[in-house]
Design an enzyme around this catalytic site. Structure first.
Site, PDB file in Angstrom:
ATOM      1  N   TYR A 164      46.006 -17.411  17.285  1.00 25.26           N
ATOM      2  CA  TYR A 164      45.022 -18.481  17.473  1.00 25.26           C
ATOM      3  C   TYR A 164      45.520 -19.606  18.376  1.00 25.26           C
ATOM      4  O   TYR A 164      44.776 -20.557  18.629  1.00 25.26           O
ATOM      5  CB  TYR A 164      44.525 -19.047  16.129  1.00 25.26           C
ATOM      6  CG  TYR A 164      44.163 -17.959  15.161  1.00 25.26           C
ATOM      7  CD1 TYR A 164      43.162 -17.023  15.482  1.00 25.26           C
ATOM      8  CD2 TYR A 164      44.836 -17.811  13.952  1.00 25.26           C
ATOM      9  CE1 TYR A 164      42.844 -15.998  14.603  1.00 25.26           C
ATOM     10  CE2 TYR A 164      44.518 -16.791  13.070  1.00 25.26           C
ATOM     11  CZ  TYR A 164      43.522 -15.874  13.407  1.00 25.26           C
ATOM     12  OH  TYR A 164      43.212 -14.864  12.537  1.00 25.26           O
ATOM     13  N   LYS A 172      55.063 -20.058  26.431  1.00 23.10           N
ATOM     14  CA  LYS A 172      56.449 -20.245  26.012  1.00 23.10           C
ATOM     15  C   LYS A 172      57.243 -18.945  26.135  1.00 23.10           C
ATOM     16  O   LYS A 172      58.440 -18.968  26.467  1.00 23.10           O
ATOM     17  CB  LYS A 172      56.495 -20.783  24.579  1.00 23.10           C
ATOM     18  CG  LYS A 172      55.987 -22.207  24.441  1.00 23.10           C
ATOM     19  CD  LYS A 172      56.805 -23.186  25.263  1.00 23.10           C
ATOM     20  CE  LYS A 172      56.352 -24.618  25.064  1.00 23.10           C
ATOM     21  NZ  LYS A 172      57.168 -25.605  25.812  1.00 23.10           N
TER      22      LYS A 172
END
Length: 276
Positions: A164, A172
């Site tokens: 989500y 990242k």
């Protein structure tokens, strides 16, 4: 990493202590705490971000404690602003020894197929391209001087997953990979690259989730509740510990792990000896 007087933007002469640090996202949360800590150890610190008032307040705190600091408002998604910030920091300090790519955005929250595509890709522009832009404009000077450190602040969401919050997680993960590739290209130059994960902190984006509480977005509520459960079960890292760990990495504590994913816990456990 020399020690010499440099001119501030106001024109006064300031004695610069090593190292010269450029840190993005220095106006709030973890970035602000890191800027103040690194400056207190004698570094000259240049910070960027989008909130000019917050950046100015951080710089005032550092200068009020006798440190050397300056700032510029710069959106990570604006390549021209990034170039201007790097140029200003380089002119002010005479060079850059450490780049800390800390600035980031959470991005849209919800299942991948339901979120706005432009918001999803904007997260990549900020979190990944922003770090790439600063790095590409700073690292050549480090190579020329034969020393330097690029520290990319990452997350376990990039090492594992964060349902989500896919834009943040994927950005990242890409930044962790960028770090590994950059380190390979820098081998033998005296410049290192580290992907540093401070841990889950009660600061910045996480703190914003707590302050906002539940909303009409069920996916935000799931993340809020996950954070709360992690905090209740001891899954958070103390902000002070993460700040000290980041300071150690800026000082060279993880140079021998160039290209690797490094955590606050590994530093705190003594797996990486602090450079002194």
């Amino acid at each position: 990493m020399r020690k010499e007087p440099v001119s501030s933007t106001a024109g006064e002469q300031l004695r610069r202590s090593s190292p010269r640090v450029l840190l993005t996202g220095g106006g709030h949360g973890f970035g602000k705490a890191c800027a103040e800590q690194v400056a207190s150890s004698g570094a000259s610190v240049f910070i960027t971000g989008r909130d000019g008032q917050a950046l100015a307040e951080t710089v005032d705190v550092i200068r009020g404690s006798g440190g050397t600091a300056d700032f510029m408002v710069a959106d990570l998604a604006d390549s021209s602003a990034v170039a201007e910030a790097v140029d200003k920091a380089t002119r002010l300090f005479g060079g850059i020894d450490v780049l800390v790519n800390n600035g980031a955005t959470t991005g849209p929250i919800g299942p991948l197929w339901s979120v706005d595509d432009q918001a999803w890709w904007h997260t990549m522009e900020v979190n990944l391209r922003g770090a790439w832009s600063f790095t590409s404009k700073v690292v050549s000077g480090m190579v020329d001087q034969g020393s330097g450190r690029v520290i990319n602040v990452v997350s376990r969401a990039g090492q594992y997953r964060w349902p989500y919050a896919s834009a943040y997680s994927v950005s990242k993960a890409a930044l962790i990979s960028l770090t590994a590739n950059l380190a390979g290209e820098l081998r033998g130059t005296g410049v290192t690259a580290i992907a540093f994960d401070p841990g889950i902190l009660d600061a910045g984006m996480t703190k914003a989730h707590f302050q906002r509480g539940h909303t009409d977005n069920p996916w935000e509520n799931r993340i809020h509740d996950w954070f709360r459960a992690a905090q209740d079960t001891g899954g958070f890292t103390e902000v002070d510990a993460a700040v000290r760990a980041l300071e150690a990495v800026t000082s060279g504590a993880a140079d021998h792990l160039s290209g690797k994913y490094v955590t606050t816990e590994s530093l705190g456990a003594g797996l990486i000896p602090a450079a002194r």
